[in-house]
Design an enzyme around this catalytic site. Structure first.
Site, PDB file in Angstrom:
ATOM      1  N   GLY A  36       0.835  -1.185   0.000  1.00 34.09           N
ATOM      2  CA  GLY A  36       0.000   0.000   0.000  1.00 34.09           C
ATOM      3  C   GLY A  36       0.869   1.233   0.000  1.00 34.09           C
ATOM      4  N   ASP A 147      13.641 -10.089   4.866  1.00 39.52           N
ATOM      5  CA  ASP A 147      13.544  -9.145   3.741  1.00 39.52           C
ATOM      6  C   ASP A 147      14.533  -7.995   3.943  1.00 39.52           C
ATOM      7  OD1 ASP A 147      12.655  -8.274   1.312  1.00 39.52           O
ATOM      8  OD2 ASP A 147      10.847  -7.306   2.071  1.00 39.52           O
TER       9      ASP A 147
END
EC number: 2.7.11.1
Length: 898
Positions: A36, A147
């Site tokens: 988002g 990540d």
């Protein structure tokens, strides 16, 4: 349960109840990704500056998105470390989670984007040091980030390094999920589903790739398709630093982080002791870097602002640009844009395959904001040029570099006009709060644009991730099902073994009770027989005694009569003497009979005692025989039960073996089916990617072909202009030559000279026109050929690249298939060894139990016989002490009841 309903108290406690739209004001978009958007905001109650990450959990994969939000919130709540992002809270509003964290200036990736060059080694060391401290904290608590990349390493105003974006993180170590961003993924993460689990060492690999990214502006294989990069990482050697300018310490550090084998890769605490991290560096290296970046961003935004203001000023003063001006302006802007994109190469556009939630809702387009705001400034500039210049200079009067309009409140705006509303917006622009950042406005705009443009690639990667995740779930579900089946099978076998043991115990108890009852019965019978035997002997002896006494009475009478006759015949003996002799004879006879009676009684008593003793010995021998029979019966029963138990265990082992082989076959079949499906999907994705690349190249070539007439027209006009210039020069030369000839020749020859010069001029102009036509034809032919050759070369290069990527995919899939087959072979061998070892242990156990049973049998029989022998010897010794001889050869009297 509807997601977000918060019926579970534990889940409800994760979220604050306030309305985030009222609590947080002045939202400005500062980042965009697959999850988002991230916004700068201010807490209306405390005036605290925060970052808000909006994540929608509506639409497709609602359950997965909601679970990912819960996982990230729970993860962030655990973090308490200076090198991890500080969690402020989470709020829910209309199927959107507002994840509030501390505000940071930007990421390490933004540094590369702004400066358009690699970082210095001391700067890389400082950033890596902070990231390692955060990783050491995570790994100490068995947490995995999964990540790590420059885009997820944030920087604060004081130069503090913060790890962020824990949407891919794992709260358990080891883990086995396929998550992360492709170019930074460790090999064991890519092969997680195929080869097993991984731990925090995957973050160390990603950190090594991040070091290369900071040193070379992009990670290895970045020019490759993301899917192809996965295949390359999984099967090729570890990457290294390309440039020779870096120190050996830095090179060793990167190589140390990028060990292919996870077990050989260092832990974060070990890397903190590496000389690359520990060597001296300026204390304010990051603060200086941040300040330089903020200055550079200010200049970039000022430049962009001035460009937009110039464009809008021209449109306002001169109206729409004419066609030639528009083409020229478009060409200039297009070339600038291409140069900017080529030089920067946005790394943030790479879709992360981590479990993240996507929110398509975002703020108004930042470029539109800049245009509107610039137009507002333009109005003010028209009113007062000096004020406009002052305003332009005060847009970035502090370290606050660029501005965003409030998120979610942007409406389409009309064309910029010098109206009162535009002036009010300009005033708002001047007075609106600014905020510090190291990310330029164009970078945020480009991220939004690339996020929209790369939706297809992102969806492909997301679909691939979901497929891998679904495959993993299927394998886990099957493993759990097989485990439950095996547990049920073992429980069933265990119950059968327990039932057999209980039945055996019951049978032995029954046998023991039966034997006790038999022994008691035999004892009663023996006691009755002994009593009967004694009574029989006593009766016989009584009868013998009666007969003996009657015989004595008869003998006494006979002797008495005989003496009387003898006395009667003897007349010479006086009567008194006769009487005395008769009395004496009677006494002698009575005494003799009394002795005989006493002797008989003694013999009878001895006979009674001897035979009773012998009878007891016979009873004892018989009892011994019964005991021997009982113990043999018990031991035979135990042996039979043990043999039945062993047969049952062998049957159980065989049934377990069949179930294990069947389950292994089922699991391996599913794994191979999933791998085939995965490989098919990978192939389809690659083919789709190839088609997309070919379509894009074809579209580019079509645009070039469409653009070629315009380019050729421009070149033709250029040649025509050259021809016209040449014609003008020749005309001037002709006039000069004509004037000269007319001056030096007689007047009567002027007509001929003029005709000659005219013919010569016409001939030369014709030659020039022919050269012009030839130049145009050659130019068109060469341009067409050059375009064809360039396009053919591009097609050939693309085909070669796609072929190499396809070969890489085939090699990767072949390797995975071979590794899976080898894994299956190892699993089969391991199962065979386990089954064989278990069978050997079972057979050994059977042999040991049979040997133990045989030993018990021998010992118990031996113990019984020894006890019975001692008992017999004791009985015989006691018999000897009682005066009885050998009772073994004693015969029962004929009248014995037996």
């Amino acid at each position: 349960m509807r997601k977000g309903a918060l019926k579970d108290p534990e889940i409800a406690d994760l979220f604050f109840k306030d309305d985030p739209e009222e609590l947080f004001i002045d939202l400005h978009e500062i980042g965009h990704g697959s999850f988002g958007a991230v916004y700068f905001a201010t807490n209306a109650h405390t005036n605290e500056v925060v970052a808000v990450k909006k994540m929608s959990y509506s639409g497709k994969q609602t359950h997965e998105k909601w679970q990912d939000i819960l996982k990230e919130v729970k993860f962030l709540q655990q973090l308490k470390h200076p090198n991890t992002i500080e969690y402020k809270g989470c709020y829910l509003k209309e199927h959107t989670a507002w994840l509030v964290m501390e505000y940071c200036l930007g990421s390490a990736s933004d540094l590369l984007e702004v400066h358009k060059k690699p970082l210095q080694e001391v700067e890389i060391a400082a950033i890596t040091h902070g990231a390692l401290q955060g990783l050491a904290y995570l790994h100490f608590h068995s947490l995995i980030h999964r990540d790590i990349k420059a885009g997820n390493i944030l920087l604060t105003e004081p130069g503090q390094v913060k790890l962020a974006d824990f949407g891919s993180a794992s709260m358990a170590s080891p883990a086995n999920s396929f998550v992360g961003t492709p170019y930074w993924m460790a090999p064991e993460v890519i092969l997680a589903m195929d080869e097993g689990q991984y731990d925090g060492k995957v973050d160390i690999w990603s950190l090594g790739i991040t070091c290369i990214e900071l040193a070379e502006r992009k990670p290895p294989l970045f020019n490759m398709n993301a899917m192809s990069a996965l295949y390359h990482i999984a099967q090729n050697d570890s990457p290294t630093l390309q440039s020779r300018e870096w120190t050996d310490s830095f090179r060793r550090f990167v190589d140390y982080c990028l060990h292919k084998i996870p077990q050989e890769r260092p832990a974060a605490v070990e890397l903190l002791r590496h000389d690359f991290i520990r060597r001296e560096r300026p204390p304010k290296v990051l603060i200086d870097l941040i300040q330089r970046t903020k200055d550079a961003v200010r200049e970039l935004d000022n430049l962009q602002y001035r460009k937009m203001k110039k464009i809008l000023f021209q449109e306002t003063r001169n109206g729409p640009l004419n066609e030639s001006q528009e083409e020229e302006e478009d060409g200039e802007q297009g070339s600038n844009l291409n140069r900017e994109v080529d030089s920067l190469g946005s790394i943030h556009s790479i879709p992360s395959t981590s479990v993240s939630t996507g929110s398509r809702s975002s703020s108004v387009n930042s470029m539109q904001e800049v245009m509107d705001e610039s137009s507002s400034e333009l109005v003010m500039m028209q009113e007062d040029e000096g004020t406009a210049n002052s305003s332009a200079s005060t847009v970035h009067k502090k370290d606050h570099v660029f501005v965003r309009d409030e998120a979610g409140h942007g409406d389409p705006r009309p064309e910029p006009r010098p109206t009162q509303s535009v002036q009010s917006r300009a005033l708002h622009y001047r007075n609106r709060e600014r905020f510090a950042t190291i990310k330029s406005a164009s970078l945020v705009t480009r991220q939004i644009h690339e996020h929209e443009q790369e939706n297809e690639l992102r969806e492909q990667m997301s679909g691939y991730k979901r497929m891998r995740r679904q495959h993993q779930k299927q394998l886990i579900a099957l493993e759990n099902k097989l485990k439950a089946e095996m547990d049920e099978h073992r429980l069933k076998l265990q119950k059968e073994v327990e039932t057999h043991a209980n039945n055996s115990s019951i049978e032995l108890e029954k046998l023991a009770k039966k034997q006790v009852a038999t022994i008691e019965k035999e004892a009663k019978v023996a006691a009755a027989d002994e009593k009967k035997f004694q009574q029989q002997i006593l009766a016989q002896q009584k009868k013998d005694l009666t007969t003996f006494l009657e015989s004595q009475k008869k003998q006494y009478k006979i002797c008495k009569e005989k003496i009387k006759e003898e006395m009667n015949e003897d007349h010479s003996t006086p009567k008194k003497e006769k009487q005395e002799r008769i009395s004496k004879h009677k006494e002698n006879l009575q005494h003799t009979q009394a002795e005989e009676e006493a002797h008989l009684l003694t013999q009878q008593r001895l006979y009674y005692d001897r035979n009773c003793r012998f009878f007891k010995r016979k009873i004892m021998i018989k009892r011994h025989e019964v005991e021997q029979q009982n113990i043999r019966e018990e031991l035979n029963k135990k042996r039979t039960q043990k043999e039945m138990e062993h047969a049952m265990l062998i049957r159980h082992d065989e049934s377990t073996r069949e179930l294990e082989y069947r389950q292994l076959h089922t699991l391996q079949k599913l794994r191979m089916d999933l791998i085939r499906l995965q490989h098919q999907t990978e192939l389809e994705n690659q083919l789709e990617y190839n088609k997309r690349r070919e379509r894009e190249l074809h579209r580019k070539h079509v645009m070039e072909l469409r653009q070629q007439p315009k380019n050729l027209k421009a070149m033709e006009m250029q040649i025509k202009k050259q021809f016209q210039d040449t014609c003008k020069v020749q005309t001037k030369q002709y006039k000069a030559l004509k004037n000269h000839q007319l001056e030096v020749t007689p007047k009567n020859e002027h007509k001929a000279i003029l005709k000659t010069l005219k013919d010569e001029q016409t001939r030369k102009l014709a030659i020039l026109a022919e050269q012009y036509e030839q130049s145009i034809n050659e130019m068109m032919a060469s341009q067409a050929l050059r375009l064809d050759e360039a396009q053919e070369a591009e097609c050939q290069a693309l085909r070669l690249q796609l072929q190499q990527e396809m070969e890489l995919l085939n090699a990767y899939q072949s390797k995975i298939k071979m590794q899976t087959e080898a894994q299956h072979e190892r699993e089969l061998q391991k199962l065979e060894q386990r089954v064989s070892l278990r069978r050997a242990h079972l057979e050994q156990k059977i042999e040991e139990e049979l040997a133990a049973l045989q030993k018990e049998r021998s010992e118990r029989i031996k113990t019984l016989l020894e006890r019975q022998e001692r008992e017999t010897e004791t009985f015989d010794m006691e018999s000897l002490r009682m005066g009885f001889g050998n009772l073994v050869t004693l015969d029962f009297p004929k009248e014995d009841y037996r």
